[in-house]
Design a protein around this motif. Structure first.
Motif, PDB file in Angstrom:
ATOM      1  N   GLY A  60      13.298 -24.163 -15.413  1.00  0.00           N
ATOM      2  CA  GLY A  60      12.309 -23.193 -15.915  1.00  0.00           C
ATOM      3  C   GLY A  60      11.966 -23.517 -17.357  1.00  0.00           C
ATOM      4  N   GLY A  62       9.973 -22.217 -19.808  1.00  0.00           N
ATOM      5  CA  GLY A  62       9.213 -21.146 -20.448  1.00  0.00           C
ATOM      6  C   GLY A  62       9.503 -21.090 -21.937  1.00  0.00           C
ATOM      7  N   LYS A  63       9.264 -19.920 -22.507  1.00  0.00           N
ATOM      8  CA  LYS A  63       9.360 -19.752 -23.967  1.00  0.00           C
ATOM      9  C   LYS A  63      10.772 -20.066 -24.487  1.00  0.00           C
ATOM     10  CE  LYS A  63       8.258 -16.139 -27.344  1.00  0.00           C
ATOM     11  NZ  LYS A  63       7.640 -16.934 -28.394  1.00  0.00           N
ATOM     12  N   SER A  86      10.730 -27.580 -12.900  1.00  0.00           N
ATOM     13  CA  SER A  86       9.577 -26.795 -13.337  1.00  0.00           C
ATOM     14  C   SER A  86       8.542 -26.738 -12.229  1.00  0.00           C
ATOM     15  CB  SER A  86       8.974 -27.463 -14.583  1.00  0.00           C
ATOM     16  OG  SER A  86       7.744 -26.863 -14.930  1.00  0.00           O
ATOM     17  N   GLY A  87       7.733 -25.683 -12.248  1.00  0.00           N
ATOM     18  CA  GLY A  87       6.609 -25.584 -11.313  1.00  0.00           C
ATOM     19  C   GLY A  87       5.362 -26.252 -11.868  1.00  0.00           C
ATOM     20  N   LYS A  91       3.381 -30.266 -17.635  1.00  0.00           N
ATOM     21  CA  LYS A  91       4.191 -29.773 -18.761  1.00  0.00           C
ATOM     22  C   LYS A  91       5.561 -30.465 -18.760  1.00  0.00           C
ATOM     23  CE  LYS A  91       5.904 -25.561 -18.300  1.00  0.00           C
ATOM     24  NZ  LYS A  91       6.021 -24.087 -18.314  1.00  0.00           N
ATOM     25  N   LYS A 151      20.967 -14.334 -19.179  1.00  0.00           N
ATOM     26  CA  LYS A 151      21.178 -12.899 -19.003  1.00  0.00           C
ATOM     27  C   LYS A 151      19.855 -12.244 -18.651  1.00  0.00           C
ATOM     28  CE  LYS A 151      19.101 -11.137 -21.792  1.00  0.00           C
ATOM     29  NZ  LYS A 151      17.636 -11.198 -22.161  1.00  0.00           N
ATOM     30  N   TYR A 235      21.937  -6.273 -24.653  1.00  0.00           N
ATOM     31  CA  TYR A 235      22.671  -6.720 -25.848  1.00  0.00           C
ATOM     32  C   TYR A 235      23.496  -5.568 -26.416  1.00  0.00           C
ATOM     33  CZ  TYR A 235      19.893 -10.999 -26.023  1.00  0.00           C
ATOM     34  OH  TYR A 235      19.317 -12.207 -25.737  1.00  0.00           O
TER      35      TYR A 235
HETATM   36  P1  NDP Z   1       9.087 -17.118 -19.782  1.00  0.00           P
HETATM   37  O1  NDP Z   1       8.202 -16.241 -18.986  1.00  0.00           O
HETATM   38  O2  NDP Z   1       8.561 -17.632 -21.075  1.00  0.00           O
HETATM   39  O3  NDP Z   1       9.528 -18.376 -18.907  1.00  0.00           O
HETATM   40  C1  NDP Z   1       9.957 -18.270 -17.581  1.00  0.00           C
HETATM   41  C2  NDP Z   1       9.714 -19.610 -16.871  1.00  0.00           C
HETATM   42  O4  NDP Z   1      10.196 -19.490 -15.554  1.00  0.00           O
HETATM   43  C3  NDP Z   1       8.252 -19.972 -16.731  1.00  0.00           C
HETATM   44  O5  NDP Z   1       7.721 -20.643 -17.842  1.00  0.00           O
HETATM   45  C4  NDP Z   1       8.260 -20.844 -15.510  1.00  0.00           C
HETATM   46  O6  NDP Z   1       8.638 -22.162 -15.883  1.00  0.00           O
HETATM   47  C5  NDP Z   1       9.420 -20.293 -14.690  1.00  0.00           C
HETATM   48  N1  NDP Z   1       8.933 -19.496 -13.546  1.00  0.00           N
HETATM   49  C6  NDP Z   1       9.148 -19.808 -12.255  1.00  0.00           C
HETATM   50  N2  NDP Z   1       8.590 -18.898 -11.450  1.00  0.00           N
HETATM   51  C7  NDP Z   1       7.978 -17.990 -12.235  1.00  0.00           C
HETATM   52  C8  NDP Z   1       7.216 -16.820 -11.986  1.00  0.00           C
HETATM   53  N3  NDP Z   1       7.001 -16.362 -10.731  1.00  0.00           N
HETATM   54  N4  NDP Z   1       6.722 -16.139 -13.018  1.00  0.00           N
HETATM   55  C9  NDP Z   1       6.964 -16.545 -14.277  1.00  0.00           C
HETATM   56  N5  NDP Z   1       7.691 -17.640 -14.581  1.00  0.00           N
HETATM   57  C10 NDP Z   1       8.197 -18.372 -13.579  1.00  0.00           C
HETATM   58  O7  NDP Z   1      10.445 -16.324 -20.000  1.00  0.00           O
HETATM   59  P2  NDP Z   1      11.568 -16.531 -21.120  1.00  0.00           P
HETATM   60  O8  NDP Z   1      11.745 -17.969 -21.397  1.00  0.00           O
HETATM   61  O9  NDP Z   1      11.316 -15.613 -22.235  1.00  0.00           O
HETATM   62  O10 NDP Z   1      12.858 -15.928 -20.353  1.00  0.00           O
HETATM   63  C11 NDP Z   1      13.475 -16.626 -19.298  1.00  0.00           C
HETATM   64  C12 NDP Z   1      14.895 -16.087 -19.097  1.00  0.00           C
HETATM   65  O11 NDP Z   1      15.638 -16.273 -20.300  1.00  0.00           O
HETATM   66  C13 NDP Z   1      14.993 -14.626 -18.767  1.00  0.00           C
HETATM   67  O12 NDP Z   1      16.046 -14.430 -17.855  1.00  0.00           O
HETATM   68  C14 NDP Z   1      15.362 -13.956 -20.078  1.00  0.00           C
HETATM   69  O13 NDP Z   1      16.101 -12.775 -19.927  1.00  0.00           O
HETATM   70  C15 NDP Z   1      16.200 -15.040 -20.726  1.00  0.00           C
HETATM   71  N6  NDP Z   1      16.157 -14.995 -22.185  1.00  0.00           N
HETATM   72  C16 NDP Z   1      17.321 -15.045 -22.878  1.00  0.00           C
HETATM   73  C17 NDP Z   1      17.338 -15.036 -24.239  1.00  0.00           C
HETATM   74  C18 NDP Z   1      18.626 -15.191 -24.958  1.00  0.00           C
HETATM   75  O14 NDP Z   1      18.635 -15.065 -26.182  1.00  0.00           O
HETATM   76  N7  NDP Z   1      19.708 -15.489 -24.291  1.00  0.00           N
HETATM   77  C19 NDP Z   1      16.112 -14.916 -25.014  1.00  0.00           C
HETATM   78  C20 NDP Z   1      14.912 -14.937 -24.200  1.00  0.00           C
HETATM   79  C21 NDP Z   1      14.964 -14.947 -22.833  1.00  0.00           C
HETATM   80  P3  NDP Z   1       7.827 -23.464 -15.319  1.00  0.00           P
HETATM   81  O15 NDP Z   1       6.421 -23.273 -15.778  1.00  0.00           O
HETATM   82  O16 NDP Z   1       8.525 -24.591 -15.951  1.00  0.00           O
HETATM   83  O17 NDP Z   1       7.972 -23.406 -13.840  1.00  0.00           O
END
Ligand code: NDP
Length: 386
Positions: A60, A62-63, A86-87, A91, A151, A235
């Protein structure tokens, strides 16, 4: 340039100095050789090499993965990225090129199980929406990989139990990514509260985690396992558990979902919840998706307070102890939270040791999250399941 005659006093002095030097460097038979011998000693001692880096697949992109986790590998001693899942292949290719990952080691959600045949992957790191944590953790474990899962561990306690069972069946390790358990400020707060009892017996804890979330965002979608308690309230409750070392017995909660804010069609905007611990400690926690950023806790002891503000951010944490009119701030060296937690897990895998935050830690939090949702829905105090 001028020629000097043999009688030139400068030339005579130079020759005399050379003769003295030759005399002093004359070699005696007993003198040890100065240049090292070509032959090497058979018992040559080598300094310990840096530990072998384990290969990580990041699932995954993401952000969090792109802004924090991928860059954190540069600070790791024992972990390196060797695969991406990744999907979005375009990217993923760009990320692979930026971090030196072999583009042949890019997987998608359909062919993810093929990681079983990839010996370059030791560990997978699940950074997907919360609703996908259970499935991709279980598939990762069944593929023979160790799993670090973000988490909250999953949406339901039942899913957490399946994930723990899958790790046991596969004889692979499962860790939940509670980064604050691997950085020095929260570790010091635990020491102060539980071991040193720096502020005496703990009476109450006030913990708050607020941010302003803009749509679209996985955090606002019920189907993706969003919600303020699941995302940031966790948290506060995790801190209440690690600062007391106790499991809460009971939860009460109130939630607010404004009718006029379309962001909150599916999840609450704000939740306040109170945990009652068996020793009598009461933890008041609150979280909001529509408030200015504030991430802190205060532990109220019989003799003073332990304050952490900010407490849950990626960097810049500040910890102080207040007793009477004396406030002392602890000066600690901060670390990259993600590098520290990844290296901890790599070390545990390499040395076959259990991680500090195994699946059971994630399950304990999800049980509290479920009790909080029920308490908010019913307006009643709800016992936390064991
Ligand atoms: P994002 O929405 O930015 O990223 C999620 C990624 O998951 C997407 O970019 C995508 O990656 C993949 N994905 C696959 N299926 C789906 C879908 N149906 N909808 C959306 N995304 C999908 O989220 P975050 O990165 O902010 O958060 C991800 C996880 O990390 C969560 O569980 C969050 O709780 C955790 N987190 C933990 C933090 C910490 O400090 N420990 C801080 C922030 C988040 P792709 O495009 O590559 O497929």
């Amino acid at each position: 340039m001028t020629d000097r005659s043999p009688d030139d006093p400068t030339r005579r002095a130079f020759l005399a100095a050379g003769a003295t030097l030759l005399a002093s460097s004359a070699v005696n038979a007993d003198d040890p050789p100065l240049a090292p011998p070509d032959k090497q000693p058979p018992d040559l001692k080598l300094p310990d090499p840096p530990p072998k880096k384990l290969g990580w697949a990041v699932v995954g992109l993401g952000k969090l993965a792109l802004e924090e986790v991928m860059p954190a590998f540069a600070a790791c001693r024992q972990s390196r990225p060797t695969a991406l899942v990744s999907g979005h292949p375009d990217k993923a290719k760009r990320v692979a090129a930026a971090y030196g990952v072999d583009p042949k080691k890019i997987y998608d959600y359909g062919n993810y199980d093929r990681i079983a045949d990839d010996p370059a992957i030791d560990i997978v790191y699940i950074i997907l929406p919360n609703s996908m944590h259970a499935e991709y953790t279980v598939r990762g474990l069944r593929a023979g990989k160790h799993v670090l899962c973000e988490k909250p561990m999953a949406v339901t306690a039942a899913e957490c139990e399946q994930m723990i069972a899958a790790g046991k069946d596969a004889k692979r390790k499962l860790m939940v990514a509670y980064r604050l358990r691997y950085e020095p400020f929260n570790q010091a707060a635990i020491e102060l509260c539980r071991k040193e009892r720096a502020v005496g017996a703990i009476r109450t804890i006030a913990a708050s985690n607020c941010q302003d979330v803009t749509a679209p965002n996985i955090r606002l979608s019920k189907a993706l396992g969003g919600g303020p308690v699941e995302d940031i309230g966790i948290y506060c409750l995790n801190a209440a558990r690690y600062l007391t070392g106790e499991e809460p017995a009971e939860v009460t909660a109130v939630a607010h979902r404004p009718k006029d804010d379309p962001r909150f069609r599916e999840v609450p905007e704000s939740v306040a919840f109170t945990l009652r611990f068996p020793s009598g400690v009461i933890a008041n926690c609150d979280c909001s998706f529509a408030a200015a950023e504030s991430r802190r806790y205060r532990v109220h002891g019989a003799d003073g307070f332990v304050d952490m503000d900010p407490a849950f951010s990626y960097r810049g944490l500040r910890l102080s102890v207040l007793k009477g009119d004396r406030k002392s701030e602890l000066k600690l060296t901060e670390v990259n939270h993600f590098a520290a937690e990844m290296d901890h897990f790599s070390e545990c895998v390499a040395a076959d040791r259990p991680p500090r935050t195994p699946g059971e830690e994630g399950l304990a939090d999800v049980r509290v999250i479920e009790a909080t949702a029920e308490a908010a829905r019913t307006g009643r105090a709800v016992a936390v399941k064991r």
